[in-house]
Enzyme design. Sequence first.
Site, PDB file in Angstrom:
ATOM      1  N   GLU A  59       0.835  -1.127   0.148  1.00  0.00           N
ATOM      2  CA  GLU A  59       0.094  -0.146   0.148  1.00  0.00           C
ATOM      3  C   GLU A  59       0.809   1.221   0.035  1.00  0.00           C
ATOM      4  OE1 GLU A  59      -2.230  -1.129   3.648  1.00  0.00           O
ATOM      5  OE2 GLU A  59      -0.954   0.101   4.878  1.00  0.00           O
ATOM      6  N   HIS A 110      -4.452   2.779   8.043  1.00  0.00           N
ATOM      7  CA  HIS A 110      -3.118   2.397   8.776  1.00  0.00           C
ATOM      8  C   HIS A 110      -2.102   3.643   8.976  1.00  0.00           C
ATOM      9  CE1 HIS A 110      -3.570  -1.769   6.901  1.00  0.00           C
ATOM     10  NE2 HIS A 110      -4.112  -1.760   8.081  1.00  0.00           N
TER      11      HIS A 110
END
Lengths: 371, 288
Positions: B209, B246
Amino acid sequence: MKLFEYMGKELFARYGLTIPRGKMVTTPDEAAAVAAEIGASVVIKSQVLSGKRGKGGGIKFADTPEQAREAATQVLGMTVQGLKVEMVLVEEKLAIDHEFYVAITVDGAAKQPVLIASARGGMDIEEVPDEFIVKEHLDVCLGIQPYLCREICRRLGVQGAVAREFARLLPTLYRIFREKDAELVEINPLVLSGEKLIAADAKVTIDDEALYRQKDVPVVDDRTEAERQAHALGLSYVQLDGNIAVMANGAGITMGTLDIIQHYGGAPANFLDAGGGTGMEATAKALEILLSTNPRVIFINIFGGITRCDDVARALVKVKQEKGINVPVVIRLVGTNEEEGMRILRENGIEAYKVMHEAAAKAVELARAQG
Amino acid sequence: MAIIVDEKTNVLVQGITGNQGTFHTKQMLAYGTRIVAGVSPGKGGQKVEGVPVYDTVAAAMENHQIDATVLFIPAPFAKDAAFEAISAGVRVVVIITEHIPVHDELEIIAFARRRGAIVIGPNTFGIVSSGRCKIGIPPNQFFVPGHIGVVARSGTLTYEIVANLTANGLGQSTVVGLGGDRVVGLSFVDVLEKFEKDPETRAVVLVGEIGGNAEEEASRFIKKMSKPVVAYIAGKSAPPGKRMGHAGAIIERGKGTFEGKVQALTAAGARVATLPFEVPGLIKEALG
């Protein structure tokens, strides 16, 4: 959580670092009064959570209290890097002999703190060539010992009184970094004025996850109302500028969901990670947050692990019945208790998808039709 | 073979008497994981799903061979629990807990390095050697034995991709969740090195990511690998400066962008999927 410059400087001062004489004010009159108190030339600095304030006209100089009033009048209320200025810091103008850069931050790749210093301060550190940057990874068991200060001074090319100032400053900056759960402490420029090192700027970011144990750090809340509400539910939410509201479970899959919407030509209105194992009530509240942003379409993408599909289905039905949903909802539901979830949705006239990209394509199509 | 954990791994559960600890102990046992003991301070002598509970990790170690531990411990106490396990000599420490302060993570990892322990997480779904051992929280049904190694930064997205692999007849050797935080115990390279050596693994899926430079670092190793790598990177549409769920998923000062990662991976010879469901097709293409 980013701190405003004046807050960062107050924190530095509490730890015994030298900062310019000055004060944060919110009116031109107060700015004039602080300038009069300082009794010399001052700098008026807009207090916004952004760098590059000088380029946006957010930093001005004044030689008299009257000029300070004028400068503050101009700066207060202006917009710097898209942020409205509501506070200015009025400070003594420093006699600058040299400008350094120093920062301590977390290096995720090395899994260690890293100290970054340069004798070419005052400009964006990204623009300083590598050969003028000193970088030292720090062992949390050692911190910054005197030997490391000597080595950093050698590489910065400083000695004598200035080196002694660095030997005092660097371990103190590290203490602030560690004791305040900082992700970043940055001083740029660190001004050498005579034989003193003065923190002419302060950039401090405190770890959001550690705020529970940092009770004496001031609270800076620059979130939108929807972001605040979602956070209160323990969910992460980021406002975006499209028209398809999104809820998914898990940060990675939520990002993936936004990407797929964009891939099909749609524009996501937000990032909402409903997390794992979020119950029916919290899911219903999260849906209400989405509705409050007035999207064209709501897209729910659930891959149930700990999250139960029937909980999500019940939450959707509850909100539909109690609040009414006047925009199309596209839902994709697989995983734990999938059959039960599908049955609940069918009984309430809601069609559900099993395949993520088919559902995303449908959501984009519906958003277009609403436009 | 599989990597890091297998059917012989004896597992401890710290925080076994809590809601999450108890629920996932049951799920892990159902998957076939050898859970030999649990720890909950003040609850020593109890049993959870037939598993004996001890007050401390040392007490559990006196009575059992323990190769790995998994933490279901609230964030403010996770550092202490990790220190306890590493001090007692546990070699593999899986930290499921999210929202741990980054300074605690720095300390945990510094200590683990000193003692030679492997830390998986924090903020991870755990590790699954399919059909042999699951340590963590993924739903059991999607993980079937096979030859694809998977290494990922995020949880649910990995389940999505693993379910896609399984639906296409591609089982997994081991699936490793690095964790979504900025500071985690393992890097992509650590895991890729193990997959490259594992005779059972024929190809690797890397689920990355935006944010940080873990994928860029991985690219340097992928260039040298003999086994094919298929990657998917989440966050193409993410705006800079925003934390996407996150702690580590943020584009800062132009670093950690989707484009940079895709470019590095492609240059290293990895196949990059545009959408998650394209991963199985690219794996089949790579394996010929």
